[in-house]
Design a protein around this motif. Structure first.
Motif, short mmCIF file in Angstrom:
data_model
loop_
_atom_site.label_atom_id
_atom_site.label_comp_id
_atom_site.label_asym_id
_atom_site.label_seq_id
_atom_site.Cartn_x
_atom_site.Cartn_y
_atom_site.Cartn_z
N VAL A 1 -8.94 5.66 3.74
CA VAL A 1 -8.64 4.49 2.71
C VAL A 1 -9.78 4.71 1.38
CG1 VAL A 1 -9.21 2.38 2.78
CG2 VAL A 1 -8.17 3.00 4.49
N THR B 1 -2.73 -3.32 -4.90
CA THR B 1 -2.85 -2.71 -4.28
C THR B 1 -4.87 -2.04 -3.97
OG1 THR B 1 -1.28 -1.36 -5.24
CG2 THR B 1 -2.76 -0.24 -3.64
N GLY C 1 -4.27 9.42 1.10
CA GLY C 1 -5.46 9.23 1.09
C GLY C 1 -6.38 10.43 1.83
N LEU D 1 0.45 -0.79 -0.39
CA LEU D 1 0.02 0.35 0.42
C LEU D 1 0.73 0.88 -0.20
CD1 LEU D 1 -2.65 -1.49 2.63
CD2 LEU D 1 -2.98 -0.93 0.09
N ALA E 1 -8.30 6.61 -0.90
CA ALA E 1 -7.34 5.88 -1.08
C ALA E 1 -7.55 5.68 -2.47
CB ALA E 1 -6.29 5.40 -1.04
N LEU E 2 -8.59 4.20 -2.53
CA LEU E 2 -9.32 3.40 -3.62
C LEU E 2 -9.48 4.18 -4.70
CD1 LEU E 2 -9.92 0.34 -4.07
CD2 LEU E 2 -11.95 0.98 -2.73
N LEU F 1 -9.42 -4.54 3.35
CA LEU F 1 -10.06 -3.43 3.71
C LEU F 1 -11.34 -3.45 4.77
CD1 LEU F 1 -6.20 -1.65 3.89
CD2 LEU F 1 -6.51 -3.38 5.66
N TYR G 1 -6.24 -4.46 -1.91
CA TYR G 1 -5.83 -5.16 -0.52
C TYR G 1 -7.04 -3.83 -0.05
CZ TYR G 1 -2.59 -5.38 3.54
OH TYR G 1 -2.30 -6.08 4.61
N ILE G 2 -6.63 -2.59 -0.58
CA ILE G 2 -8.06 -1.76 -0.32
C ILE G 2 -9.43 -1.81 0.42
CG2 ILE G 2 -8.39 0.77 -0.13
CD1 ILE G 2 -6.38 1.33 -1.61
N LEU H 1 1.25 3.86 -3.08
CA LEU H 1 0.50 4.54 -3.14
C LEU H 1 0.85 6.08 -3.22
CD1 LEU H 1 -2.09 3.17 -0.65
CD2 LEU H 1 -2.58 4.42 -2.95
N PHE I 1 -0.97 3.81 5.83
CA PHE I 1 -1.94 5.05 5.49
C PHE I 1 -1.57 6.03 6.31
CE2 PHE I 1 -4.37 2.16 3.48
CZ PHE I 1 -4.82 3.01 2.44
N ALA J 1 -2.05 -1.67 8.57
CA ALA J 1 -2.39 -1.14 7.54
C ALA J 1 -2.64 0.66 7.44
CB ALA J 1 -3.48 -1.42 6.53
#
Ligand code: PHE
Length: 673
Positions: A494, A537, A337, A75, A497-498, A544, A540-541, A79, A331, A327
């Motif tokens: 988060v 990535t 993010g 991540l 970030a996605l 989460l 994974y997000i 990112l 971040f 995680a």
């Protein structure tokens, strides 16, 4: 060479040196070292020295570090590159924040409104972050003046309790005494140090366990019949939170000063002066702690502390909570993010490298976090309190570790006032270099899109921050800081970030993004990261978000565990956050609606719908009406479906305005040869 700009002349740079659209004038960083230090200042913050040790210790020390490094690889680094890439690309077309970038590369008109997250997350984080930052300034002052030297108590356990009271009273929270049996008003008056018994009834809280939940809105209350559980004690160290309030204003004035001076003369200068001092302070403290050995009269040593943090515990790897915490920390600590890295990177030019510089920032942050941050608070706490108590301390939060245990430890060592002053001084520098970063996205937005002058943008954003910070200063006890930290500092970033990954790696196109990141690069990224950034990535997000939703999302949404009387405050806080979002949604509409022929219902739906839900859920959350909860469940699922729909639309409609890589758009998904 990055373009050099004159200090104090923001917005007047006549050169579109960034290779972007003609006529776009943007500020630029003064030098590469200045940029790296400013970016490091952005990332290195309270998260490194307070949040990291607390999270690591609370999640089993060594058990935490493995998921932490995995999250850094999957991540953190990807990112970081994505944010630098999006940021520089946005800057080159005159947009330092996401609404403009989305408007440019995503066809769907809804997309740009989702970009509001890149503005409000940072702004709202700054609202509480700058308040916490101000505590570090005052505690640094208290260290020098010896204010907490005389904390009473015969041993460390007692002293820790008293220090907790000191800290609470500083924040305007009164220490409470738990009463385990029914007591008369006179008995209570005696222990609570009330001047007379008549003060007591107004201070009472009633026993939920025995009488069911009772709240101040319940008209069935019969004051005389219920046994007490806790009563606030008379203040001992601070009469009220006026000291905290003064330091808050001082802190904010400093933030304002550096922001007002502008990018190169303010933020960059702050990084250039602040970061070396921060590293020197941290190294001095780490050496002091690591040479402490076994403190006199204690059963543990700093070596036990290092073992606690560094011996891997593989049996804990199956625990999902540890992975989530790790995680989340990645971040937060890398400032991902929140639009903050992106806004800073928008002031780069295409000739500036982002691959190596981005990686340097991430590495510098990890050095500050793992090596320095990991060698101060935890080893010291373990040496003085032992591993079991340290875990307890860490579980009760980063503030307990930083503002209660550390000062006590300083009272026990020679020249403690000095080490106390540099500990809190270090935290303050870490804090201020991050809070100016948090406020940069909204300022950049107002300048880029609303054509505000620099001064006006800084003043407007500062005014919003100060107004909202008052809620944190005066309703700290009601849990407002925790509430905001969850929505914007844990969950929101988060989600954003996605969005960034989807927009850059999928809509803009994987190959385009890869090329964009590599413009002017000093180093090539190994190709495997292309696949990580594009597939691993985002997956994974998503994982989460899913796990969080299951683990604590619902409970937080319906305010489980929050005392009934605090719920209206929390509710109002949510409405407040929504109001700030609505304001910026309005700005986005104002700026772009002509291009897209948007009607006003688009932004209105995005804030109006959650508002309706909040209004509808109000009585339910007070525990009066369970139908409210039902409505909440249905409504929030609908919001979720709406979000999924919007993302789907964004991905399926081909980009319209995307003309920077015309020959690439069709074949964006095929790997380059
Ligand atoms: N990274 C900062 C810290 O560790 C916090 C921060 C988050 C700053 C997001 C800017 C943007 O404290």
């Amino acid at each position: 060479m990055p373009h050099k700009e004159k200090a104090k002349t923001p917005n007047t740079d006549p050169i579109a040196a960034n290779g972007g659209e003609p006529g776009i004038t943007r500020e630029h960083w003064g030098s590469r070292i200045g940029l790296v230090l400013a970016m490091a200042g952005n990332a290195v913050g309270l998260g490194n020295f307070l949040r990291f040790p607390a999270k690591a210790a609370a999640n089993g020390g060594g058990a935490f570090m493995i998921p932490y490094f995995i999250a850094f690889l999957i991540l953190g680094i990807p990112l970081m590159w994505i944010e630098w890439g999006v940021g520089r690309y946005g800057g080159s077309i005159g947009h330092g924040t996401m609404p403009g970038v989305m408007h440019r590369i995503v066809k769907s008109p809804i997309a740009k409104y989702l970009g509001v997250l890149s503005i409000v997350l940072g702004l709202l984080t700054a609202v509480y972050y700058s308040y916490i930052e101000s505590w570090t300034l005052s505690f640094s002052y208290f260290s020098v003046t010896g204010r907490y030297n005389e904390i009473p108590g015969s041993d460390m356990v007692e002293k820790r309790k008293e220090m907790g009271r000191f800290f609470k009273e500083y924040l305007g929270v009164r220490e409470k005494l738990k009463i385990t049996r029914a007591a008369t008003v006179q008995e209570i008056a005696a222990v609570s140090e009330c001047t007379n018994a008549s003060e007591v009834p107004s201070l009472l809280k009633y026993d939920a366990a025995r009488d069911g939940e009772w709240n101040p809105y319940d008209s069935r209350l019969d004051q005389s019949k219920r046994p007490f559980t806790e009563i606030p004690l008379r203040n001992k160290f601070f009469q009220n939170n006026s000291t905290a309030y003064i330091f808050f204003f001082l802190t904010f004035a400093l933030n304002f000063y550096f922001l007002y001076r502008g990018l190169s003369a303010g933020i960059e200068q702050l990084g250039k002066i602040g970061m070396p001092i921060l590293f020197i302070f941290a190294i001095i403290l780490a050496i002091r702690v690591l040479t402490m050995g076994r403190p006199e009269g204690c059963n543990w040593s700093v070596i036990d502390g290092m073992n606690f943090l560094w011996v891997p515990k593989f049996d804990q790897l199956g625990n999902a909570a540890v992975w989530l915490a790790a995680a989340g920390q990645i971040f937060f600590t890398l400032s991902l993010g929140q639009g903050a890295i992106q806004a800073y990177a928008s002031y780069l030019s295409n000739k500036d490298d982002v691959v190596l510089t981005g990686l340097s920032t991430a590495s510098l942050n990890e050095f500050a976090e793992v090596i320095l941050g990991g060698s101060i608070a935890i080893p010291a706490a373990v040496a003085f309190f032992g591993p079991a108590v340290t875990t307890d301390i860490a579980r009760s939060g980063a503030f307990d570790l930083g503002f209660q245990c550390m000062p006590l430890i300083f009272t026990k060592i020679t020249a403690g006032w000095f080490f106390g002053a540099i500990w809190f001084g270090l935290l303050f520098i870490a804090g201020i270099t991050s809070s100016v970063a948090l406020l940069t996205p909204p300022i950049t937005f107002l300048k880029d899109e609303m054509k505000f002058s620099h001064g006006k943008a800084v003043a407007a954003v500062s005014a919003i921050t100060i107004i909202f910070s008052h809620a944190c200063v005066f309703f700290f006890e009601q849990g407002l800081v925790d509430e905001m930290d969850y929505w914007v500092g844990t969950f929101g970033l988060v989600v954003y970030a996605l969005l960034e990954v989807i927009v850059f790696m999928w809509i803009f196109g994987g190959e385009n993004a890869w090329k964009e990141i590599h413009k002017g690069c000093d180093m090539k990224i190994p190709r495997v990261f292309y696949y990580i950034m594009r597939y691993l990535t985002p997956l994974y997000i998503l994982g989460l978000l899913f796990a969080w939703g299951i683990q604590d999302g619902w409970g937080i949404l319906v305010m489980q565990g929050i005392p009934v009387e605090n719920r209206p405050y929390i509710w109002a806080c949510r409405v407040g956050m929504l109001a700030v979002t609505a304001l910026f949604l309005h700005f986005i509409w104002k700026r772009f609606h002509d291009d897209d022929k948007d009607s006003y219902w688009l932004p209105t739906v995005l804030w109006g719908y959650p508002l309706l839900i909040l209004i509808a859920s109000y009585p339910g959350l007070l525990g009066i009406d369970t139908n409210g909860l039902l409505l909440l469940a249905v409504s929030w699922s609908a919001v979720l479906i709406l979000c999924i729909y919007v993302i789907y639309r964004m991905c399926t409609i081909p980009p319209r305005r995307h003309d920077d890589f015309p020959e690439e758009t069709e074949t964006a998904d095929k790997p380059a040869t």
